[in-house]
Design a protein around this motif. Structure first.
Motif, PDB file in Angstrom:
ATOM      1  N   ARG B  84       0.820  -1.005   0.004  1.00  0.00           N
ATOM      2  CA  ARG B  84       0.131  -0.043   0.028  1.00  0.00           C
ATOM      3  C   ARG B  84       0.796   1.277  -0.136  1.00  0.00           C
ATOM      4  O   ARG B  84       0.411   2.343  -0.452  1.00  0.00           O
ATOM      5  CB  ARG B  84      -0.811   0.079   1.312  1.00  0.00           C
ATOM      6  CG  ARG B  84      -1.575  -1.311   1.592  1.00  0.00           C
ATOM      7  CD  ARG B  84      -2.276  -1.217   2.802  1.00  0.00           C
ATOM      8  NE  ARG B  84      -2.822  -0.071   3.285  1.00  0.00           N
ATOM      9  CZ  ARG B  84      -3.872   0.652   3.911  1.00  0.00           C
ATOM     10  NH1 ARG B  84      -4.582  -0.230   3.930  1.00  0.00           N
ATOM     11  NH2 ARG B  84      -3.907   1.727   4.277  1.00  0.00           N
ATOM     12  N   GLU B  89      -1.265   5.190  -2.690  1.00  0.00           N
ATOM     13  CA  GLU B  89      -1.461   6.505  -3.018  1.00  0.00           C
ATOM     14  C   GLU B  89      -1.381   7.185  -4.420  1.00  0.00           C
ATOM     15  O   GLU B  89      -1.956   8.116  -4.731  1.00  0.00           O
ATOM     16  CB  GLU B  89      -0.163   7.168  -2.117  1.00  0.00           C
ATOM     17  CG  GLU B  89      -0.185   6.822  -0.781  1.00  0.00           C
ATOM     18  CD  GLU B  89      -0.169   7.907   0.313  1.00  0.00           C
ATOM     19  OE1 GLU B  89      -0.588   9.219  -0.234  1.00  0.00           O
ATOM     20  OE2 GLU B  89      -0.076   7.625   1.358  1.00  0.00           O
ATOM     21  N   GLY B  93      -4.716   8.934  -5.783  1.00  0.00           N
ATOM     22  CA  GLY B  93      -4.395  10.356  -6.054  1.00  0.00           C
ATOM     23  C   GLY B  93      -4.049  11.147  -4.976  1.00  0.00           C
ATOM     24  O   GLY B  93      -3.863  12.355  -4.663  1.00  0.00           O
ATOM     25  N   SER B  94      -4.113  10.327  -3.656  1.00  0.00           N
ATOM     26  CA  SER B  94      -3.642  11.069  -2.576  1.00  0.00           C
ATOM     27  C   SER B  94      -2.245  11.509  -2.305  1.00  0.00           C
ATOM     28  O   SER B  94      -1.654  12.043  -1.459  1.00  0.00           O
ATOM     29  CB  SER B  94      -4.225  10.125  -1.328  1.00  0.00           C
ATOM     30  OG  SER B  94      -3.413   8.855  -1.370  1.00  0.00           O
ATOM     31  N   ALA B  96      -0.980  13.330  -4.376  1.00  0.00           N
ATOM     32  CA  ALA B  96      -0.921  14.856  -4.557  1.00  0.00           C
ATOM     33  C   ALA B  96      -0.709  15.742  -3.182  1.00  0.00           C
ATOM     34  O   ALA B  96      -0.213  16.747  -3.133  1.00  0.00           O
ATOM     35  CB  ALA B  96      -2.003  15.078  -5.300  1.00  0.00           C
ATOM     36  N   LEU B  97      -1.280  15.022  -2.323  1.00  0.00           N
ATOM     37  CA  LEU B  97      -1.477  15.814  -1.105  1.00  0.00           C
ATOM     38  C   LEU B  97      -0.036  15.986  -0.426  1.00  0.00           C
ATOM     39  O   LEU B  97       0.539  17.085   0.067  1.00  0.00           O
ATOM     40  CB  LEU B  97      -2.321  15.277  -0.158  1.00  0.00           C
ATOM     41  CG  LEU B  97      -2.323  15.708   1.530  1.00  0.00           C
ATOM     42  CD1 LEU B  97      -3.135  17.241   1.384  1.00  0.00           C
ATOM     43  CD2 LEU B  97      -3.156  14.634   2.321  1.00  0.00           C
ATOM     44  N   LEU B  98       0.689  14.818  -0.455  1.00  0.00           N
ATOM     45  CA  LEU B  98       2.115  14.981  -0.039  1.00  0.00           C
ATOM     46  C   LEU B  98       2.897  15.679  -0.951  1.00  0.00           C
ATOM     47  O   LEU B  98       3.957  16.448  -0.443  1.00  0.00           O
ATOM     48  CB  LEU B  98       2.469  13.300   0.057  1.00  0.00           C
ATOM     49  CG  LEU B  98       1.827  12.541   1.337  1.00  0.00           C
ATOM     50  CD1 LEU B  98       2.469  11.163   1.149  1.00  0.00           C
ATOM     51  CD2 LEU B  98       2.208  13.027   2.514  1.00  0.00           C
ATOM     52  N   ILE B  99       2.903  15.463  -2.047  1.00  0.00           N
ATOM     53  CA  ILE B  99       3.708  16.455  -2.881  1.00  0.00           C
ATOM     54  C   ILE B  99       3.598  18.059  -2.901  1.00  0.00           C
ATOM     55  O   ILE B  99       4.724  18.478  -2.992  1.00  0.00           O
ATOM     56  CB  ILE B  99       3.500  15.783  -4.334  1.00  0.00           C
ATOM     57  CG1 ILE B  99       3.990  14.471  -4.520  1.00  0.00           C
ATOM     58  CG2 ILE B  99       4.171  16.820  -5.544  1.00  0.00           C
ATOM     59  CD1 ILE B  99       4.149  13.801  -5.729  1.00  0.00           C
ATOM     60  N   ALA B 100       2.295  18.208  -2.842  1.00  0.00           N
ATOM     61  CA  ALA B 100       1.934  19.687  -2.771  1.00  0.00           C
ATOM     62  C   ALA B 100       2.337  20.309  -1.357  1.00  0.00           C
ATOM     63  O   ALA B 100       2.245  21.431  -1.243  1.00  0.00           O
ATOM     64  CB  ALA B 100       0.503  20.013  -3.169  1.00  0.00           C
TER      65      ALA B 100
END
Lengths: 313, 251
Positions: B84, B89, B93-94, B96-100
């Motif tokens: 997982r 992720e 698409g989650s 994107a949260l970490l990347i932004a």
């Protein structure tokens, strides 16, 4: 403070191999402005937003947020940025509160600041009462709102929303639009969409992308001027200079093949003068219409013109 | 920041039925093995050892095979836990949260890794309860047991690093699990091949992570093996960071 805009993008480009995703994209945006990024699917909207939010590194060009270079000091720059991707980045097994707490901590909020920030973000997105609901059980509209709450929670000056109203019902769309209008007071907002009406209701500025290139970029106020534009076609066209001297015409743009765009000073009367002149001089008027440029028309025209250009090239 | 991510990962693992079932299953299987080994020791081994001077203790005779089994089972289940890590992720698409968010890629990777290692530590702690129960009836060689626990921890932590890397390569969790399992199994096979009569190879034995687990099982605290596991984990964490960085760059 300084003259530097909140968001500065210069000549951004990104290629996938030889495929051009976006090219020559430049932008200056200040707090209080809402920019609509418009384009058909595959035009490069999402890539552009990814470049602006640091999710992708550009092949060329640079981005500055609040004067901080996104490539050189990504952490400081991203602190000033809230981003909602096309699919809200949610964890289905968390509750809204747990999720927002995590987002707040990820954006560097201290533990003591978190409850306040969560309360504020939930209030703005009308999630006050839903805090304990599991994200996996939420409807599309709620998920979208949680996604927006996530982008707001650290109160970034710049908010980027990728297709924030896709898949929502009309009432929810209205709510989100109201929210965006409210955000304008303290933030700069970029939103991408392919719904033209949306840009007309909430945006001050519009940038139209087509096949990876910005093809139109202007303020919406400027668009209003287009409402006073006539579109005429003559079989026996005069030159543009002659046309410009007709009473009531303040600007002329030739589109070739006897077609012109005429900027009118007043829309009543000017057509009379124009028709009169056309009759007297034997220009053989074939078409005359008021260019009530909605974005839709600009959009189609810009795309159309671009297509022709490439066909003749 | 690393801690924030690690805590989040750990919490999410405990929210999923998958992690609970794995904990239960591992506990069940090992308990059965443990019981068999203890029974065998009491019925067959103990009478023979009676009166022997310097007889091997219960730790060597019961717990060494027990921990070997635990290591083998971990090989099978760590990929299921790590799959997982990034694949899911990417898929939801989650990521994107970490990347932004204002995080460096290393913080993201280390956060995820430590979250996983924390979960695996819980699992090892639960496994360790079984050997500890022996101390009720007999005296244990604590140093030997400590070395075995440390060995199992290092082995599992190295599995987790490899699994995390493989999950950063694909959007499909199932593929990440199969890939991770295949890779770990291959290293195990290296050991089997390297020690087999016809195909002896020191290199294969060295590369394989199991060969470094054995000294710990014998009760040695081997710094060579420790260094191997640290390097192994660091290598794969480094590769994961590289992989995530590369995804941003234009090709």
């Amino acid at each position: 403070m300084s003259a530097a805009p909140l968001l500065l993008a210069e000549n951004l480009s990104r290629y996938y191999g030889r495929h051009r995703a976006i090219e020559a994209f430049s932008l200056r945006l200040n707090v209080g402005e809402v920019l609509g990024l418009l384009g058909p699917n595959g035009a490069g909207k999402t890539t552009t937003l990814n470049l602006l939010s640091g999710g992708l590194a550009p092949s060329g060009g640079r981005v500055e947020i609040d004067g901080i270079d996104l490539l050189e000091r990504p952490l400081q720059a991203k602190q000033r940025l809230g981003y909602l991707p096309e699919n809200p980045p949610l964890y289905d097994d968390l509750s809204i509160d747990e999720y927002l707490r995590y987002c707040a901590r990820l954006h560097g909020l201290r533990r003591a600041e978190v409850p306040e920030a969560m309360k504020r973000a939930k209030q703005r997105t009308a999630l006050d009462k839903a805090g304990r609901a599991l994200i996996g059980t939420l409807s599309k509209g709620f998920r979208q709102r949680v996604g927006i709450a996530q982008a707001l929670i650290h109160q970034p000056p710049l908010i980027i929303l990728d297709e924030p109203t896709v898949g929502l019902d009309p009432l929810q769309i209205k709510e989100i639009r109201a929210l965006i209008s409210e955000l304008r007071n303290e933030h700069a907002v970029i939103l991408s969409t392919h719904i033209l009406a949306e840009v007309q209701t909430v945006c001050d500025r519009v940038c139209i992308l087509d096949r990876g290139r910005p093809v139109y970029s202007d303020s919406l106020a400027r668009l209003a001027a287009f409402a006073n534009t006539w579109r005429v076609t003559f079989s026996n066209p005069p030159d543009a200079h002659t046309l410009g001297r007709v009473a009531g015409i303040s600007g002329v743009r030739s589109l070739g093949e006897g077609r012109f765009l005429l900027q009118a000073k007043t829309d009543a009367g000017s057509a009379d003068a124009l028709v009169q002149a056309a009759c007297m001089n034997g220009w053989k008027l074939r078409e005359l219409c008021l260019q009530q440029d909605s974005l839709e028309q600009i959009f189609l025209r810009v795309l159309h013109a671009d297509g022709q250009e490439e066909a003749t090239a | 920041m690393i801690l924030v991510i690690a805590r989040h990962e750990l919490r999410r693992l405990f929210y999923s039925p998958l992690a609970w079932s794995i904990l239960a299953l591992v506990q069940l299987i090992l308990a059965f093995l443990f019981l068999t080994a203890v029974q065998n020791y009491i019925d067959n081994v103990m009478p023979k050892l009676a009166g022997m001077a310097n007889a091997p203790g219960v730790v060597s005779l019961v717990l060494t095979p027990f921990f070997l089994w635990a290591g083998v089972i971990m090989l099978g289940i760590t990929p299921i836990l790590t799959m997982r890590g990034f694949s899911e992720e990417y898929q939801t698409g989650s990521m994107a949260l970490l990347i932004a968010a204002p995080l460096s890629v290393s913080e993201i990777v280390l956060g995820k890794y430590f979250g996983l290692v924390a979960f695996l530590s819980v699992m090892i702690a639960m496994i360790t309860l079984m050997p500890l129960s022996l101390s009720l009836g007999t005296s244990l060689d604590w140093g030997h047991l400590q070395a075995q626990i440390l060995g199992l921890f290092l082995l599992t932590a190295s599995f987790a690093a490899a699994g995390l890397y493989i999950s950063s390569l694909t959007r499909q969790p199932a593929l990440a699990a199969v890939g991770g399992f295949g890779f770990l199994l291959l290293l195990f096979v290296f050991y089997v091949a390297g020690t087999a009569q016809g195909t002896q190879s020191q290199l294969f034995v060295y590369i394989s992570h199991f060969s470094h687990y054995l000294p710990f099982l014998r009760g040695e605290f081997s710094t060579r093996a420790l260094a191997y596991y640290l390097l192994f984990a660091l290598t794969f964490l480094g590769l994961t960071i590289r992989q995530l960085d590369n995804q941003r760059l234009p090709r």
